[in-house]
Design a protein around this motif. Sequence first.
Motif: not given
Lengths: 322, 322
Positions: A111-120
């Motif tokens: 989930d934390a990586n999903a958020a990072a991909i989202g903001v990128m």
Amino acid sequence: MTNDNVYLGMDIGGTNTVLGIVDEKGKSLARISFRTRSDEPFSVFLSNFEKEFTTILSDFNKPLYGIGVGAPGASNKSGVIENLENFNWGRVEIAKILTRKYNKPVKIINDANAAAIGVMKFGLASDLKFFLQITLGTGLGSCAVINGEIVSGYNGMAGELGHTKVFKGNRMCSCGKRGCLESYVSAEGICRTVFELLSSEREESGLREYTYSNLTSRIVTDFAEKGDSIAVKAYNRTGTILGEKLADTVSLFNPKAIVFSGGVVSAGDFLFEPMTIALEDSLLQMHKNSVEIRVSEPDINYAVLGAASLVMNNNGSKINET
Amino acid sequence: MTNDNVYLGMDIGGTNTVLGIVDEKGKSLARISFRTRSDEPFSVFLSNFEKEFTTILSDFNKPLYGIGVGAPGASNKSGVIENLENFNWGRVEIAKILTRKYNKPVKIINDANAAAIGVMKFGLASDLKFFLQITLGTGLGSCAVINGEIVSGYNGMAGELGHTKVFKGNRMCSCGKRGCLESYVSAEGICRTVFELLSSEREESGLREYTYSNLTSRIVTDFAEKGDSIAVKAYNRTGTILGEKLADTVSLFNPKAIVFSGGVVSAGDFLFEPMTIALEDSLLQMHKNSVEIRVSEPDINYAVLGAASLVMNNNGSKINET
């Protein structure tokens, strides 16, 4: 070039699960939330998901291309969710289960990586190659991005900033350790700090009328906005603890920016002003005034957007994990 | 296929500078050490270097191919050393200066990264792609390697584990901050802990006969080996502080191993036993018993080997920095 497809992004949290229908530009077309009920077996979750999924999809006559899932403990390599603290699910082959059920591409990710991909891909970090992504919500999610790649670590378990130890802290955390940052700066952490202050201080406060079970960080923010000094102090303390700890991560990762998302960011300056002061106070000389703080709109769920993007075809900016 | 070239590796430290002549297999053929005298201008260092360089090279009739330099504050991109705490050097274009003087290839790199390259190419980390390299010496050098690449950060200043804050610590550090890990677990940090214990405890100890200025971590180890309880306690306390802090870095980086080098590792189990206990106690459940601890021979200077390898032609295992 756009297409007509829509994508489902799912963000499975310890308390709630959010489903979002997203277009390929990252625009959120619809969103729905339901209780995860992680204390029940996975089959209960699955039947709730089916119901909500059918509801949210019924408003669209565009084709659903695929499903992206962000969840704690999710491995993008195996498609499996396992070892979730406080979940009664055991080992769940969620990618296989959903693929079989809906006959669509399914990808999963932490989930934390999903958020990072989202903001990128769609947000505040679209110009950044070196940053830390922090989601402040029920828990504290974090992810380091180095040279455009997500740091996953040797077996995909990197980025647990929430379980590093705060200075002098001794709170029991949901993980079983004491003093974890998450137990101070998550939504519940803020409420715990309110109760700490209600016990140590004597000033009047509307927060004295709340039970622990009924208090939320949203309520604390509302009181802070009305000038309640316990509420303001709670955010001061929270921000200070967060800022001190972030200085450590700046020393280790040397990011260009720290990007915040999640419901707790709605506290705004009550949180980020003391945080920035403590961060700057604690930074090495060479890092002072060099780290950008970027805060997303509180109502954008970047984990949903990032998860949905996993199954998009136009994955122009390739996302790698290392 | 080997060749007859030899390479100079230079490790510039705050106290001493080490020169090593190395063959392309990373074998140390000769080593010499001199006072860095960082309080003097760079010209003083340079003339001392020339003298020592001539001496060490005079024993070899093999051709010197090039010079690799590891130094704090060194940038491999610009070839410049600058912003060194406690150095009176200002900005030094060391790569250009040495190239002009000796007409050989010269490469420079941050000292902690040099050590990481050394253990990857010639040492304990030759099989590792995800690890933390920690050099325990005058200071605490550290470097994270993720997927075989060194983490340098946005502007080359990542890996400052030595300046993250320890739990409850308040010691003044050479960087001007308080509570930095380096001020507890470097060679001097161990001596400081001895003095802390000499003040707080009442038991007899041979260490009561030493001035602060004359005490070294080597002497503390000698006393620990003789069973001196202040010396043993000093290492217990040092190891515990180090282990607790390493748990944070494991949460953030999820390494397969932590690799230690530097003179202080000669303390052996006095340091690494309490460190391992504290590390395991502090790790998240999912990381327990999963992180390997590897300790190098104390007399191998991996920063010298890594620096020398920068100018080797057979750079088979390409080293990248991100």
